[in-house]
Write a protein that holds these residues in place. Sequence first.
Motif, PDB file in Angstrom:
ATOM      1  N   GLN A 196      -1.651 -13.582   5.870  1.00 16.33           N
ATOM      2  CA  GLN A 196      -0.375 -14.734   5.847  1.00 16.33           C
ATOM      3  C   GLN A 196       0.216 -14.461   4.650  1.00 16.33           C
ATOM      4  OE1 GLN A 196      -2.622 -18.439   6.550  1.00 16.33           O
ATOM      5  NE2 GLN A 196      -2.083 -18.538   8.572  1.00 16.33           N
ATOM      6  N   GLU A 197      -0.377 -14.445   3.414  1.00 14.10           N
ATOM      7  CA  GLU A 197       0.173 -14.084   2.165  1.00 14.10           C
ATOM      8  C   GLU A 197       1.048 -12.826   2.262  1.00 14.10           C
ATOM      9  OE1 GLU A 197      -1.135 -12.704  -2.239  1.00 14.10           O
ATOM     10  OE2 GLU A 197      -2.183 -14.418  -1.287  1.00 14.10           O
ATOM     11  N   VAL A 198       0.367 -11.851   2.764  1.00 11.49           N
ATOM     12  CA  VAL A 198       1.233 -10.429   2.876  1.00 11.49           C
ATOM     13  C   VAL A 198       2.275 -10.492   3.759  1.00 11.49           C
ATOM     14  CG1 VAL A 198       0.844  -8.156   3.532  1.00 11.49           C
ATOM     15  CG2 VAL A 198      -0.897  -9.094   2.146  1.00 11.49           C
ATOM     16  N   ALA A 202       7.348  -7.872  -1.101  1.00  9.44           N
ATOM     17  CA  ALA A 202       6.149  -7.024  -1.297  1.00  9.44           C
ATOM     18  C   ALA A 202       6.463  -5.444  -0.699  1.00  9.44           C
ATOM     19  CB  ALA A 202       5.134  -7.475  -0.380  1.00  9.44           C
ATOM     20  N   SER A 203       6.304  -4.405  -1.325  1.00  8.88           N
ATOM     21  CA  SER A 203       6.739  -3.045  -0.784  1.00  8.88           C
ATOM     22  C   SER A 203       5.816  -2.501   0.222  1.00  8.88           C
ATOM     23  CB  SER A 203       6.888  -2.172  -2.133  1.00  8.88           C
ATOM     24  OG  SER A 203       5.471  -1.934  -2.606  1.00  8.88           O
ATOM     25  N   LYS A 204       6.053  -1.595   0.976  1.00  6.51           N
ATOM     26  CA  LYS A 204       5.171  -0.697   1.847  1.00  6.51           C
ATOM     27  C   LYS A 204       3.965  -0.366   0.951  1.00  6.51           C
ATOM     28  CE  LYS A 204       5.890   3.332   1.976  1.00  6.51           C
ATOM     29  NZ  LYS A 204       5.859   4.771   1.736  1.00  6.51           N
ATOM     30  N   GLU A 226       2.570  -1.749  -1.736  1.00  5.04           N
ATOM     31  CA  GLU A 226       1.639  -2.852  -1.731  1.00  5.04           C
ATOM     32  C   GLU A 226       0.805  -3.394  -0.581  1.00  5.04           C
ATOM     33  OE1 GLU A 226       4.233  -5.122  -5.420  1.00  5.04           O
ATOM     34  OE2 GLU A 226       4.808  -5.423  -3.459  1.00  5.04           O
ATOM     35  N   VAL A 227       1.376  -3.371   0.470  1.00  8.62           N
ATOM     36  CA  VAL A 227       0.770  -3.609   1.929  1.00  8.62           C
ATOM     37  C   VAL A 227      -0.266  -2.583   2.203  1.00  8.62           C
ATOM     38  CG1 VAL A 227       1.132  -3.938   4.470  1.00  8.62           C
ATOM     39  CG2 VAL A 227       2.860  -4.885   2.739  1.00  8.62           C
ATOM     40  N   LEU A 228      -0.046  -1.378   1.857  1.00 11.48           N
ATOM     41  CA  LEU A 228      -0.980  -0.212   2.344  1.00 11.48           C
ATOM     42  C   LEU A 228      -2.060  -0.201   1.280  1.00 11.48           C
ATOM     43  CD1 LEU A 228       1.355   2.696   2.958  1.00 11.48           C
ATOM     44  CD2 LEU A 228      -0.008   1.644   4.560  1.00 11.48           C
ATOM     45  N   GLN A 229      -1.807  -0.665  -0.001  1.00 11.39           N
ATOM     46  CA  GLN A 229      -2.655  -0.817  -0.917  1.00 11.39           C
ATOM     47  C   GLN A 229      -3.640  -1.958  -0.490  1.00 11.39           C
ATOM     48  OE1 GLN A 229      -1.317  -1.638  -4.845  1.00 11.39           O
ATOM     49  NE2 GLN A 229      -3.606  -2.155  -5.783  1.00 11.39           N
ATOM     50  N   VAL A 230      -3.371  -3.102  -0.245  1.00 14.48           N
ATOM     51  CA  VAL A 230      -4.293  -4.303   0.343  1.00 14.48           C
ATOM     52  C   VAL A 230      -5.124  -3.699   1.420  1.00 14.48           C
ATOM     53  CG1 VAL A 230      -4.349  -6.289   1.656  1.00 14.48           C
ATOM     54  CG2 VAL A 230      -2.737  -6.235  -0.441  1.00 14.48           C
ATOM     55  N   LEU A 231      -4.495  -3.190   2.352  1.00 13.65           N
ATOM     56  CA  LEU A 231      -5.168  -2.401   3.360  1.00 13.65           C
ATOM     57  C   LEU A 231      -6.155  -1.489   3.034  1.00 13.65           C
ATOM     58  CD1 LEU A 231      -2.428  -2.342   6.378  1.00 13.65           C
ATOM     59  CD2 LEU A 231      -4.330  -4.252   6.043  1.00 13.65           C
ATOM     60  N   ASN A 232      -5.839  -0.501   2.312  1.00 11.44           N
ATOM     61  CA  ASN A 232      -6.554   0.498   1.885  1.00 11.44           C
ATOM     62  C   ASN A 232      -8.127   0.111   1.110  1.00 11.44           C
ATOM     63  OD1 ASN A 232      -5.580   3.038   3.064  1.00 11.44           O
ATOM     64  ND2 ASN A 232      -3.884   2.928   1.625  1.00 11.44           N
ATOM     65  N   GLU A 233      -7.683  -1.042   0.179  1.00  7.82           N
ATOM     66  CA  GLU A 233      -8.852  -1.666  -0.240  1.00  7.82           C
ATOM     67  C   GLU A 233      -9.952  -2.372   0.442  1.00  7.82           C
ATOM     68  OE1 GLU A 233      -6.801  -4.402  -3.042  1.00  7.82           O
ATOM     69  OE2 GLU A 233      -6.409  -2.781  -4.483  1.00  7.82           O
ATOM     70  N   LYS A 234      -9.422  -2.838   1.538  1.00  5.21           N
ATOM     71  CA  LYS A 234     -10.430  -3.699   2.300  1.00  5.21           C
ATOM     72  C   LYS A 234     -10.809  -2.772   3.373  1.00  5.21           C
ATOM     73  CE  LYS A 234      -9.724  -7.488   0.193  1.00  5.21           C
ATOM     74  NZ  LYS A 234     -10.999  -8.111  -0.421  1.00  5.21           N
ATOM     75  N   LEU A 235     -10.290  -1.762   4.081  1.00  3.22           N
ATOM     76  CA  LEU A 235     -10.695  -0.921   5.364  1.00  3.22           C
ATOM     77  C   LEU A 235     -10.929   0.215   4.956  1.00  3.22           C
ATOM     78  CD1 LEU A 235      -7.483  -2.115   7.525  1.00  3.22           C
ATOM     79  CD2 LEU A 235      -9.606  -3.225   7.380  1.00  3.22           C
ATOM     80  N   THR A 236     -11.781   0.830   5.667  1.00  6.50           N
ATOM     81  CA  THR A 236     -12.392   2.268   5.801  1.00  6.50           C
ATOM     82  C   THR A 236     -11.357   3.247   6.365  1.00  6.50           C
ATOM     83  OG1 THR A 236     -13.343   2.172   8.334  1.00  6.50           O
ATOM     84  CG2 THR A 236     -14.775   1.528   6.503  1.00  6.50           C
ATOM     85  N   ASP A 237     -11.430   4.450   6.058  1.00  7.43           N
ATOM     86  CA  ASP A 237     -10.509   5.368   6.340  1.00  7.43           C
ATOM     87  C   ASP A 237     -10.667   5.430   7.977  1.00  7.43           C
ATOM     88  OD1 ASP A 237     -10.148   6.078   3.704  1.00  7.43           O
ATOM     89  OD2 ASP A 237     -11.206   8.045   4.022  1.00  7.43           O
ATOM     90  N   GLU A 238     -11.453   5.228   8.810  1.00  8.34           N
ATOM     91  CA  GLU A 238     -11.496   5.225  10.084  1.00  8.34           C
ATOM     92  C   GLU A 238     -10.819   3.764  10.701  1.00  8.34           C
ATOM     93  OE1 GLU A 238     -14.342   5.626   8.139  1.00  8.34           O
ATOM     94  OE2 GLU A 238     -14.694   7.803   8.587  1.00  8.34           O
TER      95      GLU A 238
END
Length: 92
Positions: A49-51, A60-62, A64-76
């Motif tokens: 919700q924050e993002v 928020a830039s693209k 920054e959003v990708l960074q949040v997702l990449n930190e939490k999700l696997t490559d798959e």
Amino acid sequence: DLKAYIESDPELSRMIKEAESADESTLPFTSKGEATRVLIKKVGITKLQEVQSQVQNGTASKDEVLQVLNEKLTDEEMLALQVIAYKEIYKK
């Protein structure tokens, strides 16, 4: 509109090309519902919700959003999200 934006951004364009050629049988999920459950579990509803709010407000830039997702999700998991986005955007 959205297609033109994606195709004009080298990183987003690369991600769409990856999604286009992905083998869906190897992905951890393939539906929006499954993706939603994974995002809520791994990123958290509050952070999502924050993002979303930051994106809507233009704070928020693209990247920054990708960074949040990449930190939490696997490559798959990221590839699975890309495939779902590709299907939604290009109605495949």
